[in-house]
Design a protein around this motif. Sequence first.
Motif, PDB file in Angstrom:
ATOM      1  N   LEU A  28       0.833  -1.193   0.000  1.00  0.00           N
ATOM      2  CA  LEU A  28       0.000   0.000   0.000  1.00  0.00           C
ATOM      3  C   LEU A  28       0.870   1.245   0.000  1.00  0.00           C
ATOM      4  CD1 LEU A  28      -2.485  -0.969   2.858  1.00  0.00           C
ATOM      5  CD2 LEU A  28      -2.933  -1.081   0.407  1.00  0.00           C
ATOM      6  N   VAL A  30       0.015   4.878   1.097  1.00  0.00           N
ATOM      7  CA  VAL A  30      -1.001   5.737   1.692  1.00  0.00           C
ATOM      8  C   VAL A  30      -0.372   7.108   1.889  1.00  0.00           C
ATOM      9  CG1 VAL A  30      -2.624   6.065   3.592  1.00  0.00           C
ATOM     10  CG2 VAL A  30      -2.016   3.747   2.864  1.00  0.00           C
ATOM     11  N   ILE A  74      -3.764   4.948  -1.784  1.00  0.00           N
ATOM     12  CA  ILE A  74      -4.882   5.529  -1.042  1.00  0.00           C
ATOM     13  C   ILE A  74      -4.471   6.949  -0.665  1.00  0.00           C
ATOM     14  CG2 ILE A  74      -6.362   5.344   0.993  1.00  0.00           C
ATOM     15  CD1 ILE A  74      -5.737   2.312   0.978  1.00  0.00           C
ATOM     16  N   ASP A  75      -5.260   7.912  -1.084  1.00  0.00           N
ATOM     17  CA  ASP A  75      -4.932   9.324  -0.903  1.00  0.00           C
ATOM     18  C   ASP A  75      -5.433   9.825   0.449  1.00  0.00           C
ATOM     19  OD1 ASP A  75      -3.964  11.832  -1.464  1.00  0.00           O
ATOM     20  OD2 ASP A  75      -5.620  12.392  -2.790  1.00  0.00           O
ATOM     21  N   ARG A  76      -4.763   9.376   1.497  1.00  0.00           N
ATOM     22  CA  ARG A  76      -5.088   9.772   2.865  1.00  0.00           C
ATOM     23  C   ARG A  76      -3.780  10.024   3.610  1.00  0.00           C
ATOM     24  NH1 ARG A  76     -10.194  11.341   3.593  1.00  0.00           N
ATOM     25  NH2 ARG A  76      -9.882  11.029   5.808  1.00  0.00           N
ATOM     26  N   GLY A  78      -0.757   9.341   5.388  1.00  0.00           N
ATOM     27  CA  GLY A  78       0.058   8.137   5.505  1.00  0.00           C
ATOM     28  C   GLY A  78       0.632   7.905   6.891  1.00  0.00           C
ATOM     29  N   PHE A  81      -2.144   6.528   9.129  1.00  0.00           N
ATOM     30  CA  PHE A  81      -2.635   5.217   8.703  1.00  0.00           C
ATOM     31  C   PHE A  81      -1.985   4.087   9.495  1.00  0.00           C
ATOM     32  CE2 PHE A  81      -2.655   1.470   5.900  1.00  0.00           C
ATOM     33  CZ  PHE A  81      -4.023   1.333   5.741  1.00  0.00           C
ATOM     34  N   GLU A 108      -9.595   9.834  10.464  1.00  0.00           N
ATOM     35  CA  GLU A 108      -9.044   8.781   9.613  1.00  0.00           C
ATOM     36  C   GLU A 108      -9.685   7.441   9.935  1.00  0.00           C
ATOM     37  OE1 GLU A 108      -6.672   9.190   6.928  1.00  0.00           O
ATOM     38  OE2 GLU A 108      -7.504  11.157   7.359  1.00  0.00           O
ATOM     39  N   PHE A 112     -11.881   5.054   7.309  1.00  0.00           N
ATOM     40  CA  PHE A 112     -11.554   3.672   6.959  1.00  0.00           C
ATOM     41  C   PHE A 112     -12.531   2.685   7.561  1.00  0.00           C
ATOM     42  CE2 PHE A 112      -7.372   5.625   6.134  1.00  0.00           C
ATOM     43  CZ  PHE A 112      -7.205   5.206   4.831  1.00  0.00           C
TER      44      PHE A 112
END
Length: 112
Positions: A28, A30, A74-76, A78, A81, A108, A112
Amino acid sequence: MALSGNCRTNPKELQASVQNSFPDVVELNVGGQVYYTRHSTLVGTPNSLLGKLFSSKKDASNDLARDPKGRYFIDRDGFLFRYVLDYLRDKQVVLPDHFPEKGRLRKEAEYF
Protein backbone atom coordinates in the motif's frame (compact mmCIF):
# COMPACT_ATOMS: atom_id res chain seq x y z
CA MET A 1 -7.07 -26.04 -31.83
CA ALA A 2 -6.44 -28.84 -29.35
CA LEU A 3 -4.54 -28.49 -26.09
CA SER A 4 -1.62 -30.76 -25.46
CA GLY A 5 -1.51 -32.97 -22.37
CA ASN A 6 1.14 -30.67 -20.86
CA CYS A 7 -1.17 -27.65 -20.89
CA ARG A 8 -3.79 -28.54 -18.30
CA THR A 9 -5.34 -26.23 -15.77
CA ASN A 10 -6.13 -27.53 -12.33
CA PRO A 11 -9.75 -26.45 -11.63
CA LYS A 12 -8.96 -25.77 -7.95
CA GLU A 13 -6.05 -23.48 -8.89
CA LEU A 14 -8.20 -21.65 -11.42
CA GLN A 15 -11.01 -21.19 -8.89
CA ALA A 16 -8.57 -19.89 -6.25
CA SER A 17 -7.02 -17.38 -8.63
CA VAL A 18 -10.45 -16.10 -9.69
CA GLN A 19 -11.73 -15.87 -6.12
CA ASN A 20 -8.64 -14.12 -4.73
CA SER A 21 -7.41 -11.46 -7.10
CA PHE A 22 -5.18 -9.97 -4.39
CA PRO A 23 -1.78 -11.31 -3.32
CA ASP A 24 -1.33 -12.62 0.23
CA VAL A 25 0.96 -9.67 1.00
CA VAL A 26 -0.41 -6.34 -0.18
CA GLU A 27 1.72 -3.27 -0.85
CA LEU A 28 0.00 0.00 0.00
CA ASN A 29 1.03 3.57 -0.66
CA VAL A 30 -1.00 5.74 1.69
CA GLY A 31 -0.27 9.40 1.16
CA GLY A 32 3.31 8.62 0.18
CA GLN A 33 3.99 6.21 3.05
CA VAL A 34 4.53 2.60 2.00
CA TYR A 35 3.02 -0.22 4.02
CA TYR A 36 3.10 -3.98 3.61
CA THR A 37 0.38 -6.04 5.20
CA ARG A 38 -1.45 -9.29 4.71
CA HIS A 39 -4.59 -9.30 2.62
CA SER A 40 -6.36 -11.03 5.51
CA THR A 41 -5.59 -8.01 7.73
CA LEU A 42 -7.27 -5.63 5.30
CA VAL A 43 -10.42 -7.74 4.99
CA GLY A 44 -10.59 -8.76 8.66
CA THR A 45 -13.27 -6.13 9.26
CA PRO A 46 -15.54 -6.83 6.28
CA ASN A 47 -17.86 -3.81 6.68
CA SER A 48 -15.00 -1.30 6.79
CA LEU A 49 -13.93 0.63 3.71
CA LEU A 50 -10.71 -1.38 3.47
CA GLY A 51 -12.64 -4.61 3.92
CA LYS A 52 -14.88 -3.67 1.02
CA LEU A 53 -12.09 -2.33 -1.22
CA PHE A 54 -9.97 -5.43 -0.82
CA SER A 55 -12.81 -7.95 -0.79
CA SER A 56 -12.20 -10.99 -2.96
CA LYS A 57 -15.93 -11.31 -3.66
CA LYS A 58 -15.63 -8.89 -6.55
CA ASP A 59 -12.74 -7.90 -8.73
CA ALA A 60 -12.02 -4.73 -6.79
CA SER A 61 -8.33 -4.77 -7.70
CA ASN A 62 -9.19 -3.07 -11.00
CA ASP A 63 -11.04 -0.25 -9.19
CA LEU A 64 -8.12 0.74 -6.97
CA ALA A 65 -5.58 3.36 -8.04
CA ARG A 66 -1.96 2.25 -8.36
CA ASP A 67 1.20 4.28 -7.89
CA PRO A 68 4.02 4.15 -10.48
CA LYS A 69 5.50 1.09 -8.72
CA GLY A 70 2.21 -0.83 -8.83
CA ARG A 71 1.31 -0.44 -5.15
CA TYR A 72 -2.32 0.23 -4.25
CA PHE A 73 -2.62 3.97 -3.67
CA ILE A 74 -4.88 5.53 -1.04
CA ASP A 75 -4.93 9.32 -0.90
CA ARG A 76 -5.09 9.77 2.87
CA ASP A 77 -2.72 10.70 5.71
CA GLY A 78 0.06 8.14 5.50
CA PHE A 79 1.51 8.81 8.94
CA LEU A 80 -1.81 8.33 10.75
CA PHE A 81 -2.64 5.22 8.70
CA ARG A 82 -0.15 3.25 10.78
CA TYR A 83 -2.56 3.45 13.72
CA VAL A 84 -5.47 2.31 11.53
CA LEU A 85 -3.37 -0.65 10.40
CA ASP A 86 -2.37 -1.42 13.99
CA TYR A 87 -6.06 -1.51 14.91
CA LEU A 88 -6.81 -3.90 12.06
CA ARG A 89 -4.01 -6.17 13.23
CA ASP A 90 -4.58 -6.11 17.00
CA LYS A 91 -8.11 -4.72 17.46
CA GLN A 92 -6.67 -2.06 19.75
CA VAL A 93 -4.76 1.17 19.34
CA VAL A 94 -1.82 2.15 21.49
CA LEU A 95 -0.93 5.83 21.11
CA PRO A 96 2.23 7.52 22.31
CA ASP A 97 1.98 9.65 25.46
CA HIS A 98 0.71 13.16 24.72
CA PHE A 99 -0.38 12.22 21.18
CA PRO A 100 -1.36 15.58 19.65
CA GLU A 101 -3.46 14.41 16.70
CA LYS A 102 -6.30 12.45 18.29
CA GLY A 103 -8.94 14.46 16.41
CA ARG A 104 -7.28 13.85 13.04
CA LEU A 105 -6.79 10.17 13.87
CA ARG A 106 -10.47 9.87 14.78
CA LYS A 107 -11.37 11.28 11.32
CA GLU A 108 -9.04 8.78 9.61
CA ALA A 109 -10.45 5.88 11.62
CA GLU A 110 -14.01 6.91 10.74
CA TYR A 111 -13.06 7.17 7.07
CA PHE A 112 -11.55 3.67 6.96
